[in-house]
Design an enzyme around this catalytic site. Sequence first.
Site, PDB file in Angstrom:
ATOM      1  N   PHE A  11      11.908  -1.079   5.308  1.00 32.17           N
ATOM      2  CA  PHE A  11      11.837  -1.829   6.869  1.00 32.17           C
ATOM      3  C   PHE A  11      12.765  -2.577   5.906  1.00 32.17           C
ATOM      4  CE2 PHE A  11       9.972  -5.308   8.010  1.00 32.17           C
ATOM      5  CZ  PHE A  11      10.796  -6.048   8.964  1.00 32.17           C
ATOM      6  N   ASN A  32      12.783   7.114  -2.208  1.00 32.91           N
ATOM      7  CA  ASN A  32      12.121   8.872  -2.989  1.00 32.91           C
ATOM      8  C   ASN A  32      12.010   8.803  -0.946  1.00 32.91           C
ATOM      9  OD1 ASN A  32       9.907   7.686  -1.916  1.00 32.91           O
ATOM     10  ND2 ASN A  32       8.524   9.455  -3.269  1.00 32.91           N
ATOM     11  N   ALA A 118       7.433  -6.947  -5.481  1.00 34.38           N
ATOM     12  CA  ALA A 118       7.315  -6.889  -3.534  1.00 34.38           C
ATOM     13  C   ALA A 118       5.565  -6.998  -3.450  1.00 34.38           C
ATOM     14  CB  ALA A 118       7.541  -6.566  -2.823  1.00 34.38           C
ATOM     15  N   TYR A 149      -4.414   0.866  -2.066  1.00 30.55           N
ATOM     16  CA  TYR A 149      -3.557  -0.530  -1.822  1.00 30.55           C
ATOM     17  C   TYR A 149      -3.631  -2.163  -2.242  1.00 30.55           C
ATOM     18  CZ  TYR A 149       0.981  -3.141   0.688  1.00 30.55           C
ATOM     19  OH  TYR A 149       1.623  -3.409   0.916  1.00 30.55           O
TER      20      TYR A 149
HETATM   21  N1  LIG Z   1       6.456  -5.716   5.706  1.00 30.56           N
HETATM   22  C1  LIG Z   1       5.678  -6.260   5.785  1.00 30.56           C
HETATM   23  O1  LIG Z   1       5.103  -7.013   6.501  1.00 30.56           O
HETATM   24  C2  LIG Z   1       4.839  -6.324   4.073  1.00 30.56           C
HETATM   25  C3  LIG Z   1       3.651  -7.176   3.619  1.00 30.56           C
HETATM   26  C4  LIG Z   1       3.090  -6.873   2.915  1.00 30.56           C
HETATM   27  C5  LIG Z   1       3.502  -6.497   1.690  1.00 30.56           C
HETATM   28  N2  LIG Z   1       4.908  -5.364   2.025  1.00 30.56           N
HETATM   29  C6  LIG Z   1       5.519  -5.254   1.027  1.00 30.56           C
HETATM   30  O2  LIG Z   1       6.797  -4.685   0.772  1.00 30.56           O
HETATM   31  C7  LIG Z   1       7.532  -3.618  -0.118  1.00 30.56           C
HETATM   32  C8  LIG Z   1       8.217  -2.943   1.150  1.00 30.56           C
HETATM   33  O3  LIG Z   1       7.817  -3.107   2.377  1.00 30.56           O
HETATM   34  P1  LIG Z   1       8.197  -2.472   3.345  1.00 30.56           P
HETATM   35  O4  LIG Z   1       7.345  -2.964   5.051  1.00 30.56           O
HETATM   36  O5  LIG Z   1       9.526  -2.626   3.825  1.00 30.56           O
HETATM   37  O6  LIG Z   1       7.481  -0.897   3.563  1.00 30.56           O
HETATM   38  P2  LIG Z   1       8.500   0.471   4.171  1.00 30.56           P
HETATM   39  O7  LIG Z   1       7.222   1.285   3.953  1.00 30.56           O
HETATM   40  O8  LIG Z   1      10.006   0.710   5.077  1.00 30.56           O
HETATM   41  O9  LIG Z   1       8.885   0.951   2.334  1.00 30.56           O
HETATM   42  C9  LIG Z   1       8.937   0.974   1.752  1.00 30.56           C
HETATM   43  C10 LIG Z   1      10.364   2.270   1.389  1.00 30.56           C
HETATM   44  O10 LIG Z   1       9.348   2.579  -0.604  1.00 30.56           O
HETATM   45  C11 LIG Z   1       9.425   4.187  -0.575  1.00 30.56           C
HETATM   46  N3  LIG Z   1       9.443   4.703  -1.347  1.00 30.56           N
HETATM   47  C12 LIG Z   1       7.503   4.593  -1.911  1.00 30.56           C
HETATM   48  N4  LIG Z   1       6.595   5.450  -3.211  1.00 30.56           N
HETATM   49  C13 LIG Z   1       8.572   5.291  -3.833  1.00 30.56           C
HETATM   50  C14 LIG Z   1       8.874   5.803  -5.201  1.00 30.56           C
HETATM   51  N5  LIG Z   1       7.135   6.309  -5.637  1.00 30.56           N
HETATM   52  N6  LIG Z   1       9.899   5.541  -5.463  1.00 30.56           N
HETATM   53  C15 LIG Z   1      10.810   5.495  -4.923  1.00 30.56           C
HETATM   54  N7  LIG Z   1      10.464   5.057  -3.373  1.00 30.56           N
HETATM   55  C16 LIG Z   1       9.587   4.643  -2.620  1.00 30.56           C
HETATM   56  C17 LIG Z   1       9.581   4.418   1.399  1.00 30.56           C
HETATM   57  O11 LIG Z   1       9.920   5.430   1.119  1.00 30.56           O
HETATM   58  C18 LIG Z   1      10.548   3.579   1.715  1.00 30.56           C
HETATM   59  O12 LIG Z   1      11.189   3.095   1.469  1.00 30.56           O
HETATM   60  C19 LIG Z   1       5.969  -3.320  -0.238  1.00 30.56           C
HETATM   61  O13 LIG Z   1       5.741  -2.804  -1.232  1.00 30.56           O
HETATM   62  C20 LIG Z   1       4.971  -3.447   1.061  1.00 30.56           C
HETATM   63  O14 LIG Z   1       3.626  -2.774   0.035  1.00 30.56           O
HETATM   64  C21 LIG Z   1       5.426  -5.391   3.191  1.00 30.56           C
END
Ligand SMILES: NC(=O)c1ccc[n+]([C@@H]2O[C@H](COP(=O)([O-])OP(=O)(O)OC[C@H]3O[C@@H](n4cnc5c(N)ncnc54)[C@H](O)[C@@H]3O)[C@@H](O)[C@H]2O)c1
Length: 315
Positions: A11, A32, A118, A149
């Site tokens: 996202f 991935n 992040a 997490y």
């Molecule tokens: N969206 C939120 O509200 C929020 C809040 C706090 C923290 N975050 C952090 O921001 C980051 C992005 O969040 P998001 O909402 O886009 O999540 P998301 O799940 O939509 O995206 C995470 C992406 O990382 C990829 N991924 C996971 N493990 C991987 C690996 N080992 N190698 C390569 N790719 C990998 C997944 O396939 C996915 O496309 C994350 O680290 C999340 O912890 C997001």
Amino acid sequence: MTILITGAAGFIGTNLCKTLLEQGKKVVGVDNFLTGSKKNIAFLHSFPSFSFIEMDITDPLSAKKLLSHPIKEIYDLACPTGVDNLIQMPLEMLFASTIGVKNMLDLAEKKQARFLFASSSEVYGDPKITPQTEEYEGNVNPLNPRAAYEEGKRCAESIVAAYCRTRRVDAKIARIFNTYGPFFSEKDTRVIPQFLSQMKNGREPEIFGDGEQKRSFLYIDDLIQGFFLIMNKGEIGQAYNIGSEEAISINDLARMLIQAASKHCSIKHLAQDSLDLHNIRLPSIKKMEKLGWKKTVSLKEGLNKTMRFINEQLN
Ligand SMILES: NC(=O)c1ccc[n+]([C@@H]2O[C@H](COP(=O)([O-])OP(=O)(O)OC[C@H]3O[C@@H](n4cnc5c(N)ncnc54)[C@H](O)[C@@H]3O)[C@@H](O)[C@H]2O)c1
């Protein structure tokens, strides 16, 4: 200059790639597809300055392949998220936050690239103070299933800070609170994408518990502007909360979404989810304000923008 984004098919990653490409930047995305989707990033291939590598950031051999790119900035977003994935992929969460972060920091060191990690409001666990300042040390039980997490992100922050101190890497940390907007993956089980997908399938939004638990939500464009400020103006080795200070009950959120979607439906309440019992997490954003950041998109406006995007996609 090339900018590397890990988790590019997720996202936040998709939105960040899009913003940078629209600014004329050269972007390499890696993912991935553990929780992200190929469909999400299909449109990014129309930008000539976008390239994509399918890889797992925890694999050191794949990470070495990135050395041939002239990378000068890294946004390390790759990590599975969401309550359901705490049960389904705890090790993937922990490994992305430790081994994956180490691999990407090694790359930053070799390429002398600036680095933004992040992190998450989850580093505060079940907080005893509200709002949470960056100095608050948090309240986390390492044996709780949620810890995959929470402790993963806490460990990642320690690794980032140690690379700054001992290897002179220019790295900063964004502690992200709930964010929403276009390009949620269809597999996403977080509250806003869940409500949207339930309504899309003709069901009413389903809420765990009485719905009076409060959360805050930030629109993606404000998060991305915050990322740029942290990357460009943040202090090396420091963490910055980024989120909305406006708390809303999940019942009110569901009502606002129903209105934004112009639907006439009620709300369904289910038994409380034992993994989602945390007190309210609400950021103190004073540190971000000192960098010149402020929220610009109200929740109502952000939900309307998200709905417009979904309707356009459906058409
Ligand atoms: N969206 C939120 O509200 C929020 C809040 C706090 C923290 N975050 C952090 O921001 C980051 C992005 O969040 P998001 O909402 O886009 O999540 P998301 O799940 O939509 O995206 C995470 C992406 O990382 C990829 N991924 C996971 N493990 C991987 C690996 N080992 N190698 C390569 N790719 C990998 C997944 O396939 C996915 O496309 C994350 O680290 C999340 O912890 C997001």
